[in-house]
Design an enzyme around this catalytic site. Structure first.
Site, PDB file in Angstrom:
ATOM      1  N   GLU A 176     -13.503  -6.767   0.892  1.00 49.45           N
ATOM      2  CA  GLU A 176     -12.857  -6.450   2.176  1.00 49.45           C
ATOM      3  C   GLU A 176     -13.812  -5.745   3.135  1.00 49.45           C
ATOM      4  OE1 GLU A 176     -10.318  -7.980   2.608  1.00 49.45           O
ATOM      5  OE2 GLU A 176      -9.135  -8.053   0.770  1.00 49.45           O
ATOM      6  N   HIS A 216      -8.043   1.249   1.971  1.00 47.04           N
ATOM      7  CA  HIS A 216      -7.122   0.135   1.722  1.00 47.04           C
ATOM      8  C   HIS A 216      -6.574   0.267   0.306  1.00 47.04           C
ATOM      9  CE1 HIS A 216      -5.428  -3.783   1.120  1.00 47.04           C
ATOM     10  NE2 HIS A 216      -6.322  -4.079   0.193  1.00 47.04           N
ATOM     11  N   HIS A 273      -2.780  -0.657  -2.423  1.00 40.76           N
ATOM     12  CA  HIS A 273      -1.609  -1.495  -2.691  1.00 40.76           C
ATOM     13  C   HIS A 273      -0.418  -0.642  -3.139  1.00 40.76           C
ATOM     14  CE1 HIS A 273      -4.757  -4.805  -4.006  1.00 40.76           C
ATOM     15  NE2 HIS A 273      -4.784  -4.585  -2.704  1.00 40.76           N
ATOM     16  N   GLU A 297       9.586  13.400   8.605  1.00 38.48           N
ATOM     17  CA  GLU A 297       8.133  13.581   8.704  1.00 38.48           C
ATOM     18  C   GLU A 297       7.442  12.396   9.376  1.00 38.48           C
ATOM     19  OE1 GLU A 297       6.098  16.291   7.574  1.00 38.48           O
ATOM     20  OE2 GLU A 297       8.139  17.040   7.782  1.00 38.48           O
ATOM     21  N   HIS A 354       0.729  -7.690   0.571  1.00 38.44           N
ATOM     22  CA  HIS A 354      -0.561  -7.292  -0.011  1.00 38.44           C
ATOM     23  C   HIS A 354      -0.716  -5.770  -0.109  1.00 38.44           C
ATOM     24  CE1 HIS A 354      -5.166  -8.030  -0.255  1.00 38.44           C
ATOM     25  NE2 HIS A 354      -4.908  -6.767  -0.544  1.00 38.44           N
TER      26      HIS A 354
END
Ligand code: 2HA
Ligand code: ZN
Length: 270
Positions: free
Chosen positions: A116, A139, A141, A169, A210
C-alpha cells in the site's frame, strides 16, 4: 552513532503495531504504517549516505524528495515487529529522481515496503498540503468498522452522521468526518489517488469491505482517530436493529461548539 534499535521512532512503531495486533485489527500481514522522520534525528542513528539498495516506487513522489520514512514491510506481520524490527520494518529516503526509494535500514531479508506504499505516500502528499505537521499514515482492518461499513450505504455523509449519532466523542474527535471509498482493488496507484483525494478533506478514509486509513501529526493522533471510529462502530453494530436513542443533531452541534470545532458541512440538519 546511536543504536537504531533503541531509537524512539523504532520503539513507537514496535509498540503501536503490537497494540494494534492485540486489538485484533491486523490479522496476518494486514495493516501498514508509514511515519515521516526528521532528517537530523535519523542522522544520530544512521549514515544517510550509506544506501543498502534502491527500490522502484512505481509512481511519482517528486513532492516528497528527500523525505525519510519508517515503514512496515510487505507481507510482514504486525505481531512480529516488536521481536524483529530490522526484518519487518524499513527506513527509506525518497531519492532525487522522485521515482525510487533509498533503503537506509531494515528489510534485511530482502523485503520492501508495504504493497500500500502508493496510498501511503500519496496520502502524505495530500495531508502535508493541508497540515504541514502531518507525519503518520496508518492503515488497518478494525473489525467493527468493516462490519458497520458492510451494513451501511457507500455514502460518507451518511456514514459520518451515523458515527456522530452513536457516540458523543465522535464529532469532537473527527469533526472533519470520515471519507468512504467504494470497494476497489487494493495495492494499486488508483486506490492511492482516490485515498489521497479524500485525505485533502479528512484525516479518516474507509475502504469499503477492507479497512480504514488514518492520518495524524503523531502516532497517537492517527491511532486515536481510528480507535474512536472503531469504538463507535462497535456501539453501532451492537445496537443495530434495537436503537432507541441516537444523539440529536442539536446536541452534536452543541458538542462541537463546546470545543470550538466546526463539523464538516452537509451532515447535520440544523
Ligand atoms: O498489507 O493491509 O491492504 C496488507 C494490507 C493490504
Ligand atoms: Zn489492508
Amino acid at each position: 552513532m546511536k543504536n537504531i534499535l533503541k531509537a524512539p521512532f523504532v520503539e513507537e512503531m514496535k509498540k503501536t503495531t503490537a497494540n494494534m495486533y492485540r486489538l485484533g485489527w491486523d490479522e496476518r500481514n494486514g495493516g501498514n504504517i508509514s511515519y515521516m522522520l526528521d532528517e537530523a534525528e535519523v542522522s544520530k542513528y544512521l549514515n544517510l549516505n550509506k544506501v543498502i539498495r534502491k527500490i522502484d516506487l512505481g509512481f511519482d513522489a517528486t513532492e516528497l524528495i528527500g523525505r525519510i520514512f519508517i515503514v512496515t514491510g510487505t507481507g510482514k506481520y504486525f505481531k512480529n515487529i516488536e521481536f524483529d524490527p530490522e526484518t519487518n520494518l524499513g527506513i527509506i529516503q525518497i531519492a532525487g529522481d522522485g521515482k525510487t526509494a533509498k533503503l537506509l535500514w531494515g528489510w534485511r531479508d530482502g523485503g520492501r515496503f508495504t504493497s500500500e506504499f502508493p496510498a501511503h505516500m500519496m496520502s502524505h502528499i495530500a495531508r502535508l498540503k493541508v497540515d504541514p505537521e502531518n507525519r503518520v499514515i496508518m492503515h488497518t482492518h478494525p473489525t467493527y468498522t468493516i462490519a458497520m461499513n458492510t451494513v451501511c450505504p457507500v455514502d460518507e455523509k451518511d456514514f459520518t452522521h451515523k458515527l456522530w449519532q452513536s457516540n458523543t466523542e465522535a464529532v469532537v474527535v473527527f469533526p472533519d468526518g470520515v471519507g468512504v471509498l467504494p470497494c476497489m482493488v487494493c495495492g494499486t496507484n488508483e486506490i492511492g489517488i482516490a485515498t489521497a483525494e479524500k485525505m485533502e478533506k479528512t484525516r479518516l478514509v474507509v475502504w469499503t469491505n477492507h479497512g480504514i486509513y488514518g492520518a495524524g501529526k503523531t502516532m497517537d493522533e492517527a491511532f486515536g482517530l481510528i480507535e474512536t471510529v472503531e469504538k463507535t462502530a462497535q456501539i453501532y453494530m451492537l445496537t443495530l436493529g434495537h436503537t432507541v436513542n441516537v444523539i440529536p443533531d442539536s446536541i452534536i452541534k452543541a458538542l462541537a461548539d463546546l470545543w470550538h470545532l466546526t463539523p464538516v458541512e452537509g451532515i447535520l440538519d440544523i
